[in-house]
Design an enzyme around this catalytic site. Structure first.
Site, mmCIF file in Angstrom:
data_model
loop_
_atom_site.group_PDB
_atom_site.id
_atom_site.type_symbol
_atom_site.label_atom_id
_atom_site.label_comp_id
_atom_site.label_asym_id
_atom_site.label_seq_id
_atom_site.Cartn_x
_atom_site.Cartn_y
_atom_site.Cartn_z
ATOM 1 N N THR A 134 -50.954 88.387 128.850
ATOM 2 C CA THR A 134 -51.067 87.933 127.357
ATOM 3 C C THR A 134 -50.461 86.576 127.170
ATOM 4 O O THR A 134 -49.340 86.216 127.946
ATOM 5 C CB THR A 134 -50.372 88.847 126.424
ATOM 6 O OG1 THR A 134 -50.912 89.977 126.579
ATOM 7 C CG2 THR A 134 -50.108 88.312 125.123
ATOM 8 N N SER A 140 -55.226 89.472 122.209
ATOM 9 C CA SER A 140 -56.177 90.336 122.324
ATOM 10 C C SER A 140 -57.456 89.784 122.750
ATOM 11 O O SER A 140 -58.444 90.501 123.621
ATOM 12 C CB SER A 140 -56.724 91.281 121.077
ATOM 13 O OG SER A 140 -55.420 92.071 120.899
ATOM 14 N N GLY A 171 -43.299 92.240 130.029
ATOM 15 C CA GLY A 171 -42.103 93.342 130.243
ATOM 16 C C GLY A 171 -41.758 92.772 131.972
ATOM 17 O O GLY A 171 -42.690 92.484 132.494
ATOM 18 N N ARG A 304 -31.894 122.115 105.667
ATOM 19 C CA ARG A 304 -31.216 121.264 104.444
ATOM 20 C C ARG A 304 -31.618 121.594 103.132
ATOM 21 O O ARG A 304 -32.729 121.742 103.015
ATOM 22 C CB ARG A 304 -31.777 119.820 104.730
ATOM 23 C CG ARG A 304 -31.438 118.979 103.483
ATOM 24 C CD ARG A 304 -30.042 118.442 103.411
ATOM 25 N NE ARG A 304 -29.765 117.375 102.496
ATOM 26 C CZ ARG A 304 -28.760 116.880 102.179
ATOM 27 N NH1 ARG A 304 -27.782 117.032 102.863
ATOM 28 N NH2 ARG A 304 -28.972 115.809 101.385
ATOM 29 N N GLY A 394 -31.037 109.746 104.042
ATOM 30 C CA GLY A 394 -30.015 108.650 104.608
ATOM 31 C C GLY A 394 -30.037 108.943 106.263
ATOM 32 O O GLY A 394 -29.745 108.119 106.855
ATOM 33 N N THR A 415 -49.988 97.011 118.153
ATOM 34 C CA THR A 415 -50.490 95.812 118.605
ATOM 35 C C THR A 415 -50.604 95.365 120.049
ATOM 36 O O THR A 415 -51.237 94.389 120.373
ATOM 37 C CB THR A 415 -49.730 94.641 117.810
ATOM 38 O OG1 THR A 415 -48.330 94.608 118.022
ATOM 39 C CG2 THR A 415 -50.084 94.863 116.320
ATOM 40 N N GLU A 417 -51.245 96.236 124.211
ATOM 41 C CA GLU A 417 -52.410 96.821 124.959
ATOM 42 C C GLU A 417 -53.428 96.884 123.953
ATOM 43 O O GLU A 417 -54.565 97.668 123.861
ATOM 44 C CB GLU A 417 -52.121 98.246 125.331
ATOM 45 C CG GLU A 417 -51.201 98.464 126.573
ATOM 46 C CD GLU A 417 -52.034 98.259 127.874
ATOM 47 O OE1 GLU A 417 -53.020 98.536 127.684
ATOM 48 O OE2 GLU A 417 -51.582 97.727 128.846
ATOM 49 N N ASP A 419 -54.695 94.773 120.106
ATOM 50 C CA ASP A 419 -54.163 95.091 118.568
ATOM 51 C C ASP A 419 -55.046 96.033 118.197
ATOM 52 O O ASP A 419 -56.343 96.340 118.397
ATOM 53 C CB ASP A 419 -54.636 93.898 117.731
ATOM 54 C CG ASP A 419 -54.793 93.906 116.347
ATOM 55 O OD1 ASP A 419 -53.463 94.026 115.836
ATOM 56 O OD2 ASP A 419 -55.492 94.144 115.866
#
Lengths: 654, 654
Positions: A134, A140, A171, A304, A394, A415, A417, A419
């Protein structure tokens, strides 16, 4: 539901790679699990350390050839990565970069000398690497990369012509990578042959950038703090000739270019096609993270309680509210559906990978489905994890309850690998060409008019359990009004019918456009873009349903099967409900029947309510991996609530 | 579009508190803006410092009485807080806690002695405080708080009976708060009088917890890192008698309880009602943040190009794609709509606040709208900011481009200041009772059957510009088929009709349920919960449209007015499109007309495409506040892309 039913469901969901799932569950303990609230530096340091400690024999590198320590099992490697998505998504992405993208590119695009020289060190993570595809200016649209690698004087010269051509979001670049597979336009003899890949050292042993290489840091991100994304620029960097990953294109010492695939575009897409595993993995990991979020939200909703009903002696559990069921259960049903669709995708990939002779038609179909299921699953993840966050109030916003991290980490999956919108367009293109002409530029317009003129009638190809599905569809009586809305054959027929009709409509509109807008080629496609994307979505919905229907057959326990069948009803009916307007507009549903679908869905929610816990328990996510404070407090909460209901009431009413 | 049109739009959007908006824009420079990528500690330190440096005369504390330094302008204070939402959401929330919730509670629930003693220090932030209402075990069901404050021996004793009763998510608690307004069940003479509030010191001058007070840290969160949310528990803490905020209920030295409002529930909701400003502010801030995100995404889409069209000599800008317009423009139209609805809400609040004699009917209506618009705007924020993140691709995931932070920070808005689903239920309850019987427990079931029996026919109350709207609706011919789908009167009539019909259906079903399910009171309401929530949504959509229609009239430039009108068309038609199935099911749309709506929307997108930049520029968010790297790189990107298109093409084609 008994533990037996849960176990049967787990077995069905775990599928053919159950051994890998089980191995990862057993061998990756608390020390591998996400640490909420870390700083970026802490997260990078931890993940960087863990990637080296990760037992590679649990499957993360099983796509590698067995002679280099792998087991020639690309399906298993996606499953292992998927499981990591429940442990720590930074670790999953880091592993995906190292063994999937970087290592995978060396395996798929390199030849024996690259394999011999590097694969062992890549597998042990002694050689950390990047996948530098990229660019800032081109995401893309990979075919349009601007980085050049020019052959001259017996070597290549790699160059970044301007800022927009820098490699971005890469990465392993900012901290750990020592080499990178760099994608660039190959130029030799003054001629360009399109995008190719080179293995390029980017750091020396001491971690300093190599001469001519500039390394930047992408800095803080929404999530995935443990992944060191960075930027790479190259200033006329000399790359030896043999560092070209030359399986699909070779350059001789004299600069002569050769390739077994003549056409540049076709060669490029063949190269990209070998990297399909990345998309298969991302979709799977997104779904795995979604199952974790659903497990937390459903279990929280069981204990809950909030608001008292008149006449009731205790507050109502969240899961008892229709509105809460309406949020959680359809998402849960869709998560089940994707488990089956994903398994079928991975199985097809494994099958094609094992073929001696490549099957081009099926390979294109695989790429299309990988793209579509990646888009569908990552959007499902984003929506569902967000919903789970809100369903926990919360508490869902606090890092200690894990969901916030799952949301932030998976967010980018929609988005990266590819979009998602671009990927859906790729799916649509595959449908439009009926897979007969899958090569062509990714831009989507080039061949649209040509295609529209060629295609005369669509024949949908069924994917899973063809004969079963044919039997179910054939059993549907002619008139819809007489069929129960829970009839499986009717669901299948409705999904097929919708896909076919939307697609035929798109083709008709493209054909009309081609006739009337010859001077505005962009508009021909652009004006039907929403229609074309709808066709892609309908297609993915349909193959997902087919996979689910086939998957139910795998449950050999009648109770489990009945439960799965109800979950499948819910997936099918909520999918139809979400697109009700289309069915009404096209006379596929009468108003009465359309309203009946909503009523039946609400009935299904009531029927499934008692099984919510079973359905998430069957995902078999270890508590240690869920790592959520609200689950650790579960027993205490139940006890306190029971006690205090009594005590406070006594005080207040005294 | 000319700068003049942009200026006119800004003037219309800025509305009656333009002076406050302008003051905040001018006086809050870069030093107040979010710093992406901070650690939690850094963010808390910075925001804690800035809250003291914030010029209070720009309106953040203007709701305070003028004798204590405010300007008796609650509307202006919500607008100032809204503007802070574009500067830094942590700062906005911290300001909201300090001056809105904490200070606001002292103003509204306290009496002169509290005002004299504390308001000046609260305004200057010399006294930082908390609003300690929410408990771990009870969020939106505030009436059921478990903390007790018992009068004995001339003072109160504040106590947390168990872990689930600890005060949770409390802003200013973990670090800065010295006092807290604590909500608890008031008990005197062995009898409980429901929830009241006390001013309680929680830290001494040196920052150490007061005796009996345990302070915890809520730790890392998805966003709002600069807000020090924490937990408070009280172990039989002695609270002097005069620290009860006793405007609505007093305890004499002998323990006698008095109040001007006899009924406990009614008193409780009156007290809560005085705190309506919190919800008004949260909705506004969510919308302000959404406008920032839209500005970034739209501007990026103008210059970011991807994929080449055949025959075109350059790549296509993202904003030229129909799919991209389909994402951004409807959200932009809805953002316009909410500006008008929010302004009307704030104006009504200001008007009611200024009344000498409270108008109970209008107060309940205000609370209902505040709840509904809070839910609508915060969900719109969550969806839209997420969409903007994706519309910017990988760039949207990087902290340096701001959108990731906007998403993370606003995320909690959907569940704080009341969970959105619970708030919609409150709106529905208001509708069901026709505002005639607005008191009652928040639980929603208590009076459902009673209400269903009472209500015979609904009369919708129009909100904005009643005569204009009446005129437009009356002008619609009898038969829908003959009316253009862009007819404003038809939009208004369609929205009204839908609201009324859904509501009447819900009442009918409740009535039937009351007759047949006497022994299952919970089920009577629960089985129609989705229906009831749909009524609330339809109601909010309708009052939003009415406000938009009235707002268009404020533009005195014909071009600006025409543009606004088209944006209003898009809001109205995409809202109808999203619920098309309902209109088809109920014979309000024929299939032909339903399909026509989609076609007209696509036409509108094409017409609005050239004005996208104008529409976001009119939001007038200073670039300094947007603080996005992709916008700072805008000129460079345009230049590079133009140059490189030429250069690389020359290389590739040489």
């Amino acid at each position: 539901m008994s533990d037996r039913v849960t176990a049967v469901l787990t077995e069905v969901l775990d599928g053919r790679w159950a051994h890998i799932r089980q191995a990862v569950r057993e061998r990756l303990g608390a020390e591998f699990v996400t640490v909420p609230g870390e700083t970026g530096d802490q997260a990078r340091e931890r993940v960087s350390r863990l990637i080296r400690e990760l037992p590679t024999d649990v499957g993360v590198a099983s796509a590698f050839p067995s002679r280099y320590g792998g087991s020639d099992d690309p399906g298993g490697s996606t499953v292992a990565a998927e499981m990591l998505g429940q442990v720590d998504l930074s670790l999953m992405v880091k592993a995906g970069v190292q063994w999937g993208l970087f290592g995978g590119a060396v395996v798929a695009l390199g030849t024996a000398r690259h394999h011999d020289a590097y694969l062992r060190d890549i597998l042990t993570a002694d050689l950390m690497g990047c996948f530098a595809m990229t660019e800032t200016g081109h995401g893309s649209d990979v075919q349009q990369l601007r980085t050049t690698c020019t052959f001259q004087d017996g070597h290549f010269v790699l160059n970044t012509p301007h800022e927009a051509a820098r490699k971005d979001y890469i990465g392993n670049a900012a901290r750990d990578g020592r080499m990178a597979v760099v994608f660039a336009q190959l130029i030799t003899g003054g001629k360009s042959y399109g995008v190719h890949a080179w293995l390029v050292p980017i750091r020396d042993r001491d971690g300093n950038p190599m001469p001519g290489v500039t390394i930047g840091d992408a800095g803080a991100k929404a999530g995935l703090l443990g992944v060191d994304n960075g930027r790479l620029s190259f200033d006329h960097v000399v790359v030896p000739r043999d560092m070209l990953l030359d399986r699909y294109g070779q350059v001789a010492p004299d600069g002569t270019y050769t390739s077994s695939i003549e056409n540049d575009t076709r060669r490029f897409f063949t190269m990209l096609g070998t990297l399909v595993r990345g998309r298969v993995t991302v979709g799977a990991a997104a779904s795995a993270a979604t199952r974790s979020a659903l497990t937390i939200a459903v279990r929280y909703g069981e204990t809950r309680r909030q608001f008292t009903s008149p006449g009731a002696d205790r507050e109502i559990a969240l899961n008892d509210y229709l509105a809460h069921q309406r949020k959680l259960l359809p998402a849960l049903a869709r998560s089940y559906a994707y488990v089956f669709a994903q398994e079928e995708l991975a199985a097809t990939m494994a099958e094609l990978f094992a073929l001696a002779e490549p099957d081009e038609h099926r390979q294109r179909e695989l790429e299309s489905r990988a793209a579509g299921l990646k888009a569908a699953q990552t959007w499902h993840a984003t929506r569902t994890i967000q919903m789970c966050r809100e369903a926990c109030g919360g508490a869902g916003y606090l890092a200690e309850n894990r969901i916030a991290g799952l949301k932030a980490d998976t967010d980018v999956f929609t988005t990266f690998e590819g979009d998602n919108t671009v990927l859906l367009q790729l799916v649509a293109k595959g449908l439009l060409t009926g897979y007969r002409d899958a090569f062509g530029s990714l831009d989507g317009w080039g061949r649209a008019t040509f295609v529209a003129e060629q295609v005369t009638e669509m024949v949908l190809e069924r994917t899973a359990a063809r004969s079963l599905i044919q039997r179910l569809v054939s059993a549907v009586p002619g008139r819809d009004e007489e069929v129960a809305v829970t009839d499986r054959g009717w669901h299948l027929a409705a999904f097929e019918d919708r896909e076919k009709h939307i697609l035929e409509g798109a083709i008709r509109r493209l054909r009309n456009g081609a006739a009337t807008k010859k001077d505005r080629p962009f508009d021909i496609f652009n004006e039907v873009q929403d229609h074309v994307l709808a066709a892609a979505t309908a297609h993915i919905d349909r193959i997902t349903l087919e996979a689910f229907v086939a998957g139910i057959e795998r449950a050999d326990d009648p109770q489990a099967r009945e439960l799965l069948s109800k979950v499948c009803d819910l997936y099918a009916l909520t999918t139809i409900e979400a697109d009700k307007a289309w069915f009404l507009e096209h006379g596929r549903l009468t108003p009465v029947r359309s309203k009946a679908i909503t009523a039946v869905i609400n009935d299904l929610l009531r029927e499934l309510r008692p099984h919510m816990r079973t359905l998430v328990d069957a995902f078999a996510v270890p508590d240690e991996w869920l790592n959520a404070a609200i689950l650790r407090e579960e027993p205490a909460r139940q006890e306190t609530m029971a006690k205090e209901d009594e005590a406070v009431r006594a005080t207040l009413l005294s």
